[in-house]
Enzyme design. Structure first.
Site, mmCIF file in Angstrom:
data_model
loop_
_atom_site.group_PDB
_atom_site.id
_atom_site.type_symbol
_atom_site.label_atom_id
_atom_site.label_comp_id
_atom_site.label_asym_id
_atom_site.label_seq_id
_atom_site.Cartn_x
_atom_site.Cartn_y
_atom_site.Cartn_z
ATOM 1 N N VAL A 73 0.886 -1.174 0.000
ATOM 2 C CA VAL A 73 0.000 0.000 0.000
ATOM 3 C C VAL A 73 0.919 1.218 0.000
ATOM 4 O O VAL A 73 1.666 1.453 0.955
ATOM 5 C CB VAL A 73 -0.921 0.006 1.237
ATOM 6 C CG1 VAL A 73 -1.767 1.273 1.268
ATOM 7 C CG2 VAL A 73 -1.809 -1.234 1.232
ATOM 8 N N VAL A 75 1.434 5.397 -1.262
ATOM 9 C CA VAL A 75 0.964 6.674 -1.808
ATOM 10 C C VAL A 75 2.199 7.516 -2.127
ATOM 11 O O VAL A 75 3.136 7.606 -1.308
ATOM 12 C CB VAL A 75 0.046 7.400 -0.800
ATOM 13 C CG1 VAL A 75 -0.346 8.773 -1.323
ATOM 14 C CG2 VAL A 75 -1.208 6.553 -0.535
ATOM 15 N N TYR A 116 -2.986 2.074 10.255
ATOM 16 C CA TYR A 116 -3.784 0.849 10.181
ATOM 17 C C TYR A 116 -4.780 0.741 11.338
ATOM 18 O O TYR A 116 -5.890 0.218 11.159
ATOM 19 C CB TYR A 116 -2.872 -0.371 10.132
ATOM 20 C CG TYR A 116 -2.104 -0.456 8.829
ATOM 21 C CD1 TYR A 116 -2.768 -0.623 7.625
ATOM 22 C CD2 TYR A 116 -0.726 -0.337 8.793
ATOM 23 C CE1 TYR A 116 -2.083 -0.673 6.426
ATOM 24 C CE2 TYR A 116 -0.028 -0.389 7.599
ATOM 25 C CZ TYR A 116 -0.714 -0.555 6.421
ATOM 26 O OH TYR A 116 -0.037 -0.599 5.226
HETATM 27 C C1 COA Z 1 1.188 4.559 4.874
HETATM 28 C C2 COA Z 1 0.618 5.388 3.711
HETATM 29 C C3 COA Z 1 0.098 4.441 2.644
HETATM 30 C C4 COA Z 1 -0.519 6.245 4.240
HETATM 31 O O1 COA Z 1 -1.140 6.887 3.130
HETATM 32 P P1 COA Z 1 -1.761 8.353 3.248
HETATM 33 O O2 COA Z 1 -2.513 8.625 2.010
HETATM 34 O O3 COA Z 1 -0.680 9.316 3.607
HETATM 35 O O4 COA Z 1 -2.714 8.176 4.511
HETATM 36 P P2 COA Z 1 -4.149 8.893 4.735
HETATM 37 O O5 COA Z 1 -4.011 10.340 4.397
HETATM 38 O O6 COA Z 1 -5.187 8.137 4.011
HETATM 39 O O7 COA Z 1 -4.300 8.706 6.301
HETATM 40 C C5 COA Z 1 -5.472 8.153 6.892
HETATM 41 C C6 COA Z 1 -5.379 8.388 8.379
HETATM 42 O O8 COA Z 1 -4.185 7.768 8.886
HETATM 43 C C7 COA Z 1 -3.329 8.757 9.458
HETATM 44 N N1 COA Z 1 -1.963 8.420 9.122
HETATM 45 C C8 COA Z 1 -1.377 8.449 7.918
HETATM 46 N N2 COA Z 1 -0.093 8.056 8.003
HETATM 47 C C9 COA Z 1 0.116 7.779 9.310
HETATM 48 C C10 COA Z 1 1.239 7.323 10.047
HETATM 49 N N3 COA Z 1 2.414 7.066 9.469
HETATM 50 N N4 COA Z 1 1.101 7.132 11.390
HETATM 51 C C11 COA Z 1 -0.069 7.386 12.008
HETATM 52 N N5 COA Z 1 -1.182 7.820 11.346
HETATM 53 C C12 COA Z 1 -1.079 8.002 10.032
HETATM 54 C C13 COA Z 1 -3.760 10.083 8.845
HETATM 55 O O9 COA Z 1 -3.445 11.172 9.669
HETATM 56 C C14 COA Z 1 -5.259 9.863 8.739
HETATM 57 O O10 COA Z 1 -5.842 10.041 10.021
HETATM 58 P P3 COA Z 1 -7.280 10.711 10.256
HETATM 59 O O11 COA Z 1 -8.284 9.668 9.831
HETATM 60 O O12 COA Z 1 -7.317 10.964 11.722
HETATM 61 O O13 COA Z 1 -7.328 11.948 9.417
HETATM 62 C C15 COA Z 1 1.705 6.336 3.154
HETATM 63 O O14 COA Z 1 2.296 7.058 4.234
HETATM 64 C C16 COA Z 1 2.804 5.639 2.382
HETATM 65 O O15 COA Z 1 2.653 5.332 1.191
HETATM 66 N N6 COA Z 1 3.957 5.390 3.018
HETATM 67 C C17 COA Z 1 5.086 4.741 2.369
HETATM 68 C C18 COA Z 1 4.806 3.271 2.082
HETATM 69 C C19 COA Z 1 4.397 2.513 3.329
HETATM 70 O O16 COA Z 1 5.061 2.548 4.353
HETATM 71 N N7 COA Z 1 3.266 1.780 3.196
HETATM 72 C C20 COA Z 1 2.766 0.955 4.279
HETATM 73 C C21 COA Z 1 3.422 -0.368 4.285
HETATM 74 S S1 COA Z 1 2.974 -1.360 5.696
#
Ligand code: COA
Length: 135
Positions: A73, A75, A116
């Site tokens: 996953v 972004v 998550y």
């Molecule tokens: C993890 C990832 C997919 C999150 O995507 P994103 O589009 O930034 O997340 P969203 O904007 O949809 O966030 C949804 C919610 O989670 C929270 N959130 C996002 N990243 C977070 C983090 N690292 N730690 C805690 N909360 C987080 C947001 O604040 C939001 O909270 P809200 O509902 O209170 O507003 C993105 O940071 C990413 O691509 N990271 C690099 C790849 C990675 O590590 N993927 C996961 C592998 S396990």
């Protein structure tokens, strides 16, 4: 932000670009062909685009009945924290639920636990943790 979501995988090129953005490939050392093969072997995948550019993806590997593992996953860093990751996750989980798959699991990367947990995932109990073989 106008984001279009599709229940389809990203192109292999877009997947490779997103995968590289995470830094994970410094460890894996996967070639473009290997990444494309991994993507093609997904049970299903989703993607997000903004203005025609793919800015997010996620995929599932599954036996279709008992187990589904959500992986990769991702972004685009420039588009993070706009709800795209959450929307991609909801689509993946909905597809798993729609197919009636019993166990939906994932491995949480460092620092992503809150992301998550906001989606309802809970860490496994200490006495029954997920485990892996170190390479
Ligand atoms: C993890 C990832 C997919 C999150 O995507 P994103 O589009 O930034 O997340 P969203 O904007 O949809 O966030 C949804 C919610 O989670 C929270 N959130 C996002 N990243 C977070 C983090 N690292 N730690 C805690 N909360 C987080 C947001 O604040 C939001 O909270 P809200 O509902 O209170 O507003 C993105 O940071 C990413 O691509 N990271 C690099 C790849 C990675 O590590 N993927 C996961 C592998 S396990």
């Amino acid at each position: 932000m106008d984001i279009e979501y599709r229940d389809e995988p990203p192109s292999p090129e877009d997947f490779a670009r997103l995968f590289e953005s995470t830094g994970w490939n410094a460890d894996y050392g996967l070639t473009a062909d290997e990444l494309a093969a991994a993507l093609a072997a997904s049970s299903f995948a989703v993607s997000a685009s903004a203005g025609g550019r793919t800015v997010g993806c996620g995929r599932v590997v599954s036996d279709g009945v008992l187990h589904a593992l959500i992986v990769d996953v991702i972004v685009d860093p420039a588009f993070q924290r706009h709800g795209i990751g959450r929307a991609l996750m909801r689509r993946l989980v909905a597809e798993c639920r729609g197919r009636g798959i019993r166990d939906v699991q994932l491995f949480c990367a460092t620092g992503k636990r809150g992301f998550y947990e906001r989606l309802g995932f809970v860490a496994r109990a200490e006495e029954s943790p997920g485990m892996e073989l170190r390479r």
